[in-house]
Write a protein that holds these residues in place. Structure first.
Motif, PDB file in Angstrom:
ATOM      1  N   ARG A 249       0.844  -1.217   0.000  1.00  0.00           N
ATOM      2  CA  ARG A 249       0.000   0.000   0.000  1.00  0.00           C
ATOM      3  C   ARG A 249       0.869   1.254   0.000  1.00  0.00           C
ATOM      4  NH1 ARG A 249      -3.234  -2.988   3.984  1.00  0.00           N
ATOM      5  NH2 ARG A 249      -4.988  -3.907   2.847  1.00  0.00           N
TER       6      ARG A 249
ATOM      7  N   GLU B 250       2.161   1.741  -3.540  1.00  0.00           N
ATOM      8  CA  GLU B 250       1.085   2.272  -4.385  1.00  0.00           C
ATOM      9  C   GLU B 250       0.825   3.745  -4.065  1.00  0.00           C
ATOM     10  OE1 GLU B 250      -2.415  -0.061  -5.646  1.00  0.00           O
ATOM     11  OE2 GLU B 250      -3.524   1.191  -4.236  1.00  0.00           O
TER      12      GLU B 250
ATOM     13  N   LEU C  65      -4.443  -4.189  -3.773  1.00  0.00           N
ATOM     14  CA  LEU C  65      -3.865  -3.074  -4.533  1.00  0.00           C
ATOM     15  C   LEU C  65      -4.563  -2.856  -5.875  1.00  0.00           C
ATOM     16  CD1 LEU C  65      -0.012  -3.684  -4.093  1.00  0.00           C
ATOM     17  CD2 LEU C  65      -1.557  -2.400  -2.599  1.00  0.00           C
TER      18      LEU C  65
END
Ligand SMILES: Cc1cc2nc3c(=O)[nH]c(=O)nc-3n(C[C@H](O)[C@H](O)[C@H](O)COP(=O)(O)O)c2cc1C
Length: 327
Positions: free
Chosen positions: A158, A161, A197
């Motif tokens: 995360r 991303e 994701l």
């Protein structure tokens, strides 16, 4: 078709970065056989790159035929990593990859590689600094966590991303495991990362044959598959997998193709490397390439006794000639 920014991954098969293995010759061999969407260079120390260490710069040479190519860097200082990434982009790499998965003590001690999974704030700063420094696609490769008690790959995914990475690659093992255990038992974690994701997830770990790639794609929903060690025993695995994915029967490598591969690889290495180092490299690769070849053990034993390049070449030729006569 899967894309990392402007870079197509076609087919979605990636040659894993392997220090001492995915050098320019091996990458070219895999690329010439075909079926690989992206090749990755062995990892590069950001500090050595920024300091301009000649050996490191030499290691980073690549040719257009290898493209698309990803260059992986490692380190623990965000500014140094950002500067290294800038240089990676300036060299013309298609993708820059950050190593957060290396479990080797030498790298962990410098708080680089997988040690960054123990300091997610630093990991975040590194991804952010590198992302700001370059405009080519950025990927991050990591493991499940430092050990089974701290599986924080979802959190790290995360973070990557959130900081603008184009994709992440997950090797389904912990750092403590090094290369032990069977990653296939943990492919479920690749599925969890994929579900968590929006950016592409590249699955990695213990793909041994083409059918395993299809199994990993089906079981995990990952966007691409990264293959490491299986490619050293069978550099044809990408082409065979691409055939399978396209509904064609994969072709096993013939003895003639193996002969051509070994001699071709030898010529690439011998043209560049000093002869003792060339022999060392070729012994290593010939050992892998002849697994599963009838009487391959004889050749492996024979080449271990040889001291110079021409005798090595002659031994490989003679080994394959015995099959010509038998045919
Ligand atoms: C000899 C060797 C060197 C490796 N070097 C690197 C490296 O430089 N960077 C990296 O991220 N992973 C490195 N790895 C890990 C591989 O990229 C890959 O994650 C691992 O081998 C699992 O995939 P496989 O089961 O398909 O081999 C290395 C692995 C091996 C066997």
């Amino acid at each position: 078709m899967l894309r990392l920014g402007p870079v197509p991954l076609d087919p979605p098969l990636v040659l894993a970065p392997m220090a001492g293995v995915t050098d320019r010759d091996f990458r070219l061999i895999v690329r010439r056989i075909g079926g690989v969407g992206l090749v990755t260079m062995e990892f590069i120390a950001s500090r050595a790159l920024v300091r301009g260490v000649a050996k490191t710069l030499d290691l980073m040479h690549f040719v257009a035929e290898e493209r698309p190519i990803s260059i992986q860097i490692y380190g623990s200082d965000p500014d140094t990593m950002a500067e290294a990434a800038r240089q990676v982009e300036a060299m013309g790499a298609d993708v820059c990859d950050i190593n957060m998965g290396c479990p080797a003590n030498k790298v962990l001690k410098g708080c680089a590689g997988c040690a960054l999974m123990g300091d997610l704030e630093l990991a975040r700063r590194i991804v952010a600094a590198v992302r700001r420094a370059i405009s080519i696609p950025l990927t991050v490769k990591f493991r499940l966590g430092l050990d089974h008690e701290r599986p924080n790959f979802l959190e790290l995914g995360r973070i990557c991303e959130g900081e603008g990475a184009q994709a992440v690659a997950l090797h389904a093992r912990t750092a403590r495991q090094m290369f032990s255990g069977d990653a296939r038992e943990r492919w479920g974690e690749i599925a969890r990362l994929k579900a968590a994701l929006a950016i592409p997830v590249i699955g990695n770990g213990d793909v041994r044959e083409p059918a395993d790639v299809l199994a990993m794609l089906a079981e995990t929903g990952c966007d691409a598959v990264m293959i490491g060690r299986a490619a050293t025993r069978n550099p044809w695995i990408f082409r065979q997998t691409a055939d399978l994915m396209a509904g064609r029967a994969p072709e096993a490598a013939s003895l003639a193709a193996r002969r051509e591969l070994i001699l071709g690889h030898f010529q690439l290495v011998a043209a560049r490397e000093e002869s003792r180092w060339a022999l060392h490299k070729l012994r290593k690769f010939t050992g892998w390439y002849t697994h599963g070849v009838p009487r391959g053990r004889e050749l492996r034993q024979r080449i271990n006794e040889l001291e110079d390049v021409p005798s090595f070449l002659a031994a490989v030729e003679a080994f394959f000639e015995q099959f010509d006569e038998a045919a």
